[in-house]
Design a protein around this motif. Structure first.
Motif, PDB file in Angstrom:
ATOM      1  N   ASN A   1       0.853  -1.199   0.000  1.00  0.00           N
ATOM      2  CA  ASN A   1       0.000   0.000   0.000  1.00  0.00           C
ATOM      3  C   ASN A   1       0.886   1.245   0.000  1.00  0.00           C
ATOM      4  N   PRO A   2       1.576   1.517  -1.105  1.00  0.00           N
ATOM      5  CA  PRO A   2       2.553   2.620  -1.134  1.00  0.00           C
ATOM      6  C   PRO A   2       1.952   3.996  -0.896  1.00  0.00           C
ATOM      7  N   GLY A   3       0.660   4.166  -1.117  1.00  0.00           N
ATOM      8  CA  GLY A   3       0.041   5.473  -0.929  1.00  0.00           C
ATOM      9  C   GLY A   3      -0.438   5.728   0.482  1.00  0.00           C
ATOM     10  N   GLN A   4      -0.297   4.750   1.369  1.00  0.00           N
ATOM     11  CA  GLN A   4      -0.796   4.880   2.732  1.00  0.00           C
ATOM     12  C   GLN A   4       0.340   5.228   3.690  1.00  0.00           C
ATOM     13  N   GLN A   5       0.031   6.088   4.651  1.00  0.00           N
ATOM     14  CA  GLN A   5       1.038   6.487   5.629  1.00  0.00           C
ATOM     15  C   GLN A   5       1.462   5.278   6.477  1.00  0.00           C
ATOM     16  N   LYS A   6       2.771   5.178   6.743  1.00  0.00           N
ATOM     17  CA  LYS A   6       3.273   4.079   7.564  1.00  0.00           C
ATOM     18  C   LYS A   6       2.674   4.112   8.969  1.00  0.00           C
ATOM     19  N   SER A   7       2.437   5.323   9.484  1.00  0.00           N
ATOM     20  CA  SER A   7       1.859   5.430  10.822  1.00  0.00           C
ATOM     21  C   SER A   7       0.460   4.817  10.867  1.00  0.00           C
ATOM     22  N   ASP A   8      -0.322   5.005   9.800  1.00  0.00           N
ATOM     23  CA  ASP A   8      -1.668   4.421   9.741  1.00  0.00           C
ATOM     24  C   ASP A   8      -1.585   2.900   9.641  1.00  0.00           C
ATOM     25  N   ILE A   9      -0.609   2.406   8.877  1.00  0.00           N
ATOM     26  CA  ILE A   9      -0.444   0.963   8.737  1.00  0.00           C
ATOM     27  C   ILE A   9      -0.060   0.340  10.072  1.00  0.00           C
ATOM     28  N   MET A  10       0.900   0.963  10.770  1.00  0.00           N
ATOM     29  CA  MET A  10       1.321   0.432  12.066  1.00  0.00           C
ATOM     30  C   MET A  10       0.184   0.478  13.078  1.00  0.00           C
ATOM     31  N   ASP A  11      -0.603   1.537  13.041  1.00  0.00           N
ATOM     32  CA  ASP A  11      -1.734   1.648  13.951  1.00  0.00           C
ATOM     33  C   ASP A  11      -2.734   0.520  13.711  1.00  0.00           C
ATOM     34  N   GLY A  12      -2.970   0.177  12.439  1.00  0.00           N
ATOM     35  CA  GLY A  12      -3.876  -0.918  12.113  1.00  0.00           C
ATOM     36  C   GLY A  12      -3.349  -2.256  12.589  1.00  0.00           C
ATOM     37  N   ILE A  13      -2.036  -2.470  12.458  1.00  0.00           N
ATOM     38  CA  ILE A  13      -1.425  -3.718  12.915  1.00  0.00           C
ATOM     39  C   ILE A  13      -1.526  -3.844  14.426  1.00  0.00           C
ATOM     40  N   CYS A  14      -1.222  -2.765  15.136  1.00  0.00           N
ATOM     41  CA  CYS A  14      -1.250  -2.797  16.602  1.00  0.00           C
ATOM     42  C   CYS A  14      -2.661  -3.002  17.141  1.00  0.00           C
TER      43      CYS A  14
ATOM     44  N   ASP B   1      11.249 -16.707  25.111  1.00  0.00           N
ATOM     45  CA  ASP B   1      12.047 -15.583  25.612  1.00  0.00           C
ATOM     46  C   ASP B   1      11.162 -14.514  26.236  1.00  0.00           C
ATOM     47  N   ALA B   2      10.005 -14.256  25.620  1.00  0.00           N
ATOM     48  CA  ALA B   2       9.117 -13.220  26.150  1.00  0.00           C
ATOM     49  C   ALA B   2       7.700 -13.421  25.644  1.00  0.00           C
ATOM     50  N   ILE B   3       6.748 -12.995  26.458  1.00  0.00           N
ATOM     51  CA  ILE B   3       5.345 -12.887  26.052  1.00  0.00           C
ATOM     52  C   ILE B   3       4.969 -11.424  26.233  1.00  0.00           C
ATOM     53  N   THR B   4       4.526 -10.792  25.158  1.00  0.00           N
ATOM     54  CA  THR B   4       4.306  -9.341  25.150  1.00  0.00           C
ATOM     55  C   THR B   4       2.888  -9.028  24.717  1.00  0.00           C
ATOM     56  N   GLU B   5       2.268  -8.075  25.406  1.00  0.00           N
ATOM     57  CA  GLU B   5       0.939  -7.615  25.003  1.00  0.00           C
ATOM     58  C   GLU B   5       1.082  -6.349  24.163  1.00  0.00           C
ATOM     59  N   VAL B   6       0.298  -6.270  23.100  1.00  0.00           N
ATOM     60  CA  VAL B   6       0.286  -5.089  22.229  1.00  0.00           C
ATOM     61  C   VAL B   6      -0.856  -4.190  22.695  1.00  0.00           C
ATOM     62  N   LEU B   7      -0.515  -3.008  23.174  1.00  0.00           N
ATOM     63  CA  LEU B   7      -1.504  -2.099  23.756  1.00  0.00           C
ATOM     64  C   LEU B   7      -1.997  -1.035  22.784  1.00  0.00           C
ATOM     65  N   GLY B   8      -1.387  -0.955  21.634  1.00  0.00           N
ATOM     66  CA  GLY B   8      -1.797   0.056  20.674  1.00  0.00           C
ATOM     67  C   GLY B   8      -0.596   0.704  20.024  1.00  0.00           C
ATOM     68  N   CYS B   9      -0.810   1.901  19.507  1.00  0.00           N
ATOM     69  CA  CYS B   9       0.242   2.600  18.768  1.00  0.00           C
ATOM     70  C   CYS B   9       0.200   4.087  19.119  1.00  0.00           C
ATOM     71  N   HIS B  10       1.378   4.659  19.352  1.00  0.00           N
ATOM     72  CA  HIS B  10       1.487   6.092  19.663  1.00  0.00           C
ATOM     73  C   HIS B  10       2.007   6.812  18.424  1.00  0.00           C
ATOM     74  N   VAL B  11       1.242   7.793  17.972  1.00  0.00           N
ATOM     75  CA  VAL B  11       1.630   8.568  16.792  1.00  0.00           C
ATOM     76  C   VAL B  11       1.894  10.004  17.217  1.00  0.00           C
TER      77      VAL B  11
END
Length: 258
Positions: free
Chosen positions: A139-152, A172-182
């Motif tokens: 999705n080259p036309g989409q902002q990376k911040s929006d993509i990361m926010d969707g993944i998180c 090694d670790a178990i991690t919770e994804v709480l969201g994305c800070h932009v």
């Protein structure tokens, strides 16, 4: 009742760990797997060979851009469209490597399904950034911040197994994804490490260590699990306050020497 990514390097034990997570899914939960190369063993049978869990296993092919396939060929996109007719609770993708496979994962999450998959990455943070880079190519036309926010917003838990220097494999670790800070167009995932393996020594060719619980699971994820019928004893264990420095050597709420 969570979306889980298992991330690790080659030989770390990603598939085995994903298999362990899947084995905890109750038999009456509709699970559909979509793998390019089938590696997972999802179906369970009783002693008489009768299927006892609600699983559908599918295998797809990657579409070659130089070949025009008929619409009925088993590409990931075609199978995914058929999956929606089966009303799955969880869709398992196995290992995702190609950006198209990752795009399919995120599409399933956006449609309201739990997703589970493995990915080649060395940490929870690297998992998010690697997925973001892959999707930005799609999705080259989409902002990376929006993509990361969707993944998180699509992932709940990231498990990172690791192969130790003695050849053994440990989580090694178990991690919770709480969201994305932009901030100012720059995005950064918000991650909370729940459990961490701490090596305490290397004696006679054997790695010694223990798992430490560093933080509690978020109230949001606990509320989601409670709505799905979480066992009260499990909830009590998960909500036990963690002191500064963590709880050392916990296993099922009790001290373990391992």
């Amino acid at each position: 009742h969570a979306s889980v990514a298992v991330a690790g390097e080659t030989g770390a034990g990603k598939t085995v760990n994903l298999q362990t997570v899947i084995d905890s899914i109750t038999d009456n939960t509709r699970v559909i797997s979509m793998e390019k190369d089938s590696e997972l063993r999802l179906r369970r049978y009783d002693t008489e060979g009768v299927l006892v869990n609600n699983v559908i296993q599918l295998e797809y092919i990657m579409e070659d851009g130089n070949i025009t396939y008929a619409p009925t060929r088993n590409t990931g996109e075609n199978l995914f469209n058929q999956d929606m007719r089966f009303t799955p609770r969880t869709i398992v993708f196995g290992e995702v490597r190609d950006p198209k496979e990752i795009q399919l994962c995120m599409t399933a999450a956006e449609a309201g399904h739990n997703i589970m998959f493995t990915v080649h990455a060395g940490s929870a943070y690297e998992t998010i950034t690697r997925l973001t880079t892959a999707l930005s190519k799609m999705n080259p036309g989409q902002q990376k911040s929006d993509i990361m926010d969707g993944i998180c917003s699509s992932l709940d838990i990231i498990i990172t197994p690791l192969q130790m220097k003695d050849g053994t494999r440990k989580v090694d670790a178990i991690t919770e994804v709480l969201g994305c800070h932009v901030d100012g167009g720059m995005a950064k995932p918000i991650l909370r490490t729940l459990y961490k393996f701490v090596e305490t020594g290397y004696v006679d060719g054997i790695t010694h260590g223990e798992h430490i619980q560093l933080n509690n699971i978020s109230d949001e994820l606990l509320e989601k699990w409670s709505r799905k019928g979480m066992d009260p004893a499990v909830k009590k264990f998960l909500t036990t306050p963690v002191p500064d420095g963590g709880i050392r050597g916990t296993y099922n709420g009790e001290y373990s020497p391992y």
